[in-house]
Design an enzyme around this catalytic site. Structure first.
Site, short mmCIF file in Angstrom:
data_model
loop_
_atom_site.label_atom_id
_atom_site.label_comp_id
_atom_site.label_asym_id
_atom_site.label_seq_id
_atom_site.Cartn_x
_atom_site.Cartn_y
_atom_site.Cartn_z
N ASN A 380 0.82 -1.20 0.00
CA ASN A 380 0.00 0.00 0.00
C ASN A 380 0.87 1.26 0.00
O ASN A 380 0.97 1.95 -1.01
CB ASN A 380 -0.94 -0.03 1.22
CG ASN A 380 -1.95 1.10 1.19
OD1 ASN A 380 -1.84 2.02 0.40
ND2 ASN A 380 -2.93 1.02 2.05
N ASP A 381 1.51 1.53 1.11
CA ASP A 381 2.23 2.79 1.24
C ASP A 381 3.35 2.94 0.20
O ASP A 381 3.62 4.03 -0.26
CB ASP A 381 2.80 2.93 2.65
CG ASP A 381 1.69 2.92 3.70
OD1 ASP A 381 0.63 3.50 3.42
OD2 ASP A 381 1.88 2.32 4.77
N VAL A 382 3.97 1.81 -0.17
CA VAL A 382 5.12 1.90 -1.10
C VAL A 382 4.68 2.20 -2.53
O VAL A 382 5.52 2.43 -3.39
CB VAL A 382 5.99 0.63 -1.07
CG1 VAL A 382 6.57 0.41 0.32
CG2 VAL A 382 5.20 -0.59 -1.51
N VAL A 383 3.36 2.15 -2.81
CA VAL A 383 2.88 2.50 -4.15
C VAL A 383 1.93 3.70 -4.08
O VAL A 383 1.19 3.96 -5.01
CB VAL A 383 2.14 1.32 -4.82
CG1 VAL A 383 3.10 0.18 -5.06
CG2 VAL A 383 0.96 0.85 -3.99
N ALA A 421 0.79 2.58 7.64
CA ALA A 421 1.07 3.97 7.96
C ALA A 421 -0.21 4.76 8.20
O ALA A 421 -0.18 5.90 8.64
CB ALA A 421 1.88 4.62 6.85
#
Lengths: 454, 98
Positions: A380-383, A421
């Site tokens: 999620n957060d990394v994209v 996050a």
């Protein structure tokens, strides 16, 4: 002779660490370090046996049997997905052991030390205790015992006051030789570990664990000063320095400074209230299979959801089925995907996915505009494109995988809930994004089955 | 400060530099096993724990010594074993990417 043997152990540690920095030599490196540890342990036992004094061997043997058994059982039974938690827990035990060595020295001498020994005793006690409690809070966060969201107990000021109080009590102990002052500083340090780590968002736990790892090394080195033992000093200093470098590398990967990670309470405060109200495009296994099956190039982006669902083997099977249809399948691994750097690599390696198909951030990003489908499994957060587009986002500036540049993105996710996050992800609402709401493993298996029917 | 202490500081500082140099530029793939392996090395405190447990007198020292050895052993045995388990899986791969 004893000192030379410790030197040999130290050299083995250095070779071991060196070996661990390259895939081909890593296993040997770990074994060399373990050999060094065995050597150091044998040497200390032989050394004590040579002394003309009564030794409490019963306690030593009992501790070794109990500790060795617990460690072995945990290490053998752990799922690869729970690795970060376990490393955090082991780390806590290491820090705790160093603090206990210092505590034992205080009890043995009644805190009657030379100033320099008193100083290192206090440091070993304080750093070791922070490592112990901090690591277990990190463990609890990753295990889901506590919420992954930051719990601000009082912010930077509280941490500063606790750290100051702990050090002040330590100084009182050093100056007055009063054991109670040492114990007080340890108790405050323990509270600091809890309060300090609990205020940090779950997404930052890898960096925290790495930092705590470094601290456990420093605590061991300080304990080495206390009992005047070179093996502890060398081993501890090596780990302290290596852990510090790793910590810096990880925070660089997240485009944040260490102080920002430790004190900003990042992650979770700004959970968007409009989650779930914006329209998304939903996909079924059949939609996913068609999109994937007629692609030329597919890039899989794994995240922690893949680990939780144990979906690595399912992903491998899907990739094999796609490759049989002539689709090129690659994997893009964000430096902080999962709960620890390299976490995804370990999982994909477990599923026998070849190294040369794993791309890092710099290799993957230029490929996305020429990629038909990006399959995002539990990441999620990394994209999250908010890192590029929204200066107000807590992850603003973090390098991400630019999956929005691919023709289609399929997101396999259990729900629209924000990631670890705690930040909403605009990617989910893009026209080119298909949301496949399901458990990662079930979703991938269904897609593979649907692919066979095409 | 005693000579022994100063000597120990020299060792500490030099070992730290070795640690910095050795770890420079590690591929992210190996970060987890590296952290885990380094963590196991920090269990070197087992040496201190054994000394504390063996030489301690009285029940307080006994309890502290027992806990120190137990904790350190969990760190050492668990740390090296789990690192080995991780790396065993890397071995099956065709080789590092260039």
């Amino acid at each position: 002779m004893t000192e030379l043997s410790y030197l040999a152990a130290g050299v083995l540690f250095i070779f071991g660490l060196k070996g661990l920095t390259s895939p081909r030599t890593a296993r040997r490196g770990n074994q060399m370090a373990a050999l060094g540890m065995l050597l150091a342990t044998i040497v200390v036992v032989v050394d004590l046996l040579a002394m003309d004094a009564a030794m409490a061997w019963g306690i030593v043997i009992a501790g070794m049997v109990v500790g060795g058994t617990i460690g072995a059982v945990l290490a053998i039974r752990v799922q690869m997905t729970s690795m970060p938690e376990l490393v955090a827990a082991f780390n806590g035990f290491g820090g705790g052991a160093s603090a206990l060595v210092a505590a034992a020295a205080i009890v043995a001498t009644g805190a009657d030390f030379a100033t320099e020994t008193a100083t290192t005793t206090a440091l070993s006690l304080i750093i070791g205790t922070v490592t112990l409690t901090g690591s277990f809070v990190a463990y609890g966060k990753l295990q889901g015992i506590f919420t992954g969201r930051p719990i601000a107990v009082g912010g930077v000021l509280t941490n500063g006051v606790l750290a100051g109080l702990s050090v002040a009590l330590g100084v009182v102990g050093i100056v007055t030789g009063e054991p109670l002052a040492y114990w007080g500083s340890a108790v405050v340090a323990g509270v600091l570990g809890v309060v300090g780590v609990i205020a940090i968002g779950g997404a930052d736990m890898p960096v925290v664990i790495s930092l705590l790892n470094s601290l456990s090394g420093i605590a061991a080195a300080m304990a080495g000063f206390v009992i005047n033992n070179q093996a502890l000093i060398v081993g501890g200093a090596l780990v302290g320095a290596a852990g510090m470098i790793l910590t810096v590398e990880m925070s660089v990967a997240m485009n944040r400074s260490i102080s920002n990670i430790l004190f900003s309470g990042f992650g979770g405060g700004a959970a968007a209230e409009d989650i779930g109200t914006k329209p998304v495009k939903r996909a079924t296994a059949d939609d996913a299979a068609i999109t994937l099956g007629y692609a030329e190039r597919v890039i899989v982006v794994p995240g922690y959801g893949l680990a939780v669902a144990q979906a690595q083997h399912a992903v491998r099977d899907l990739a094999l089925a796609l490759e049989a249809r002539g689709v090129e399948v690659l994997y893009a691994i964000h430096p902080v995907a999962g709960r620890m750097p390299g976490h995804m690599n370990v999982l994909l390696a477990e599923a026998d996915i070849s190294y040369d198909k794993l791309l890092d951030l710099d290799q993957a990003n230029p490929l996305f505009p020429r990629t038909d489908v990006v399959l995002i499994v539990g990441a999620n957060d990394v994209v999250n494109p908010a890192a590029k587009t929204d200066p107000d986002s807590p992850i603003w500036g973090m390098p991400i995988l630019n999956v929005d540049e691919a023709t289609t993105a399929i997101v396999v996710k259990r729900s629209l809930s924000p990631g670890f996050a705690g930040i909403d992800n605009p990617l989910f609402y893009e026209d080119s994004t298909l949301m496949f709401f399901a458990d990662a493993k079930a979703a991938i298996e269904e897609t593979t089955a649907a692919l066979a029917r095409l | 400060m005693s000579d022994v202490f100063i000597q120990s500081i020299v060792v500490f500082v030099l070992a730290s530099f070795v640690g910095f140099e050795v770890i420079r530029r590690v591929p992210p793939t190996l970060h987890t096993p590296l952290m885990s392996g380094a963590n196991a090395i920090s269990g070197i405190t087992i040496v201190g724990a054994v000394i504390a447990a063996a030489t301690g007198t009285g029940w307080v020292a006994g309890v502290l010594g027992f806990l120190a050895v137990t904790f350190a052993m969990i760190n050492v045995v668990g740390g090296f074993l789990v690192t080995d388990r991780m790396l065993e899986m890397f071995k099956k791969l065709p080789g590092p990417r260039k």
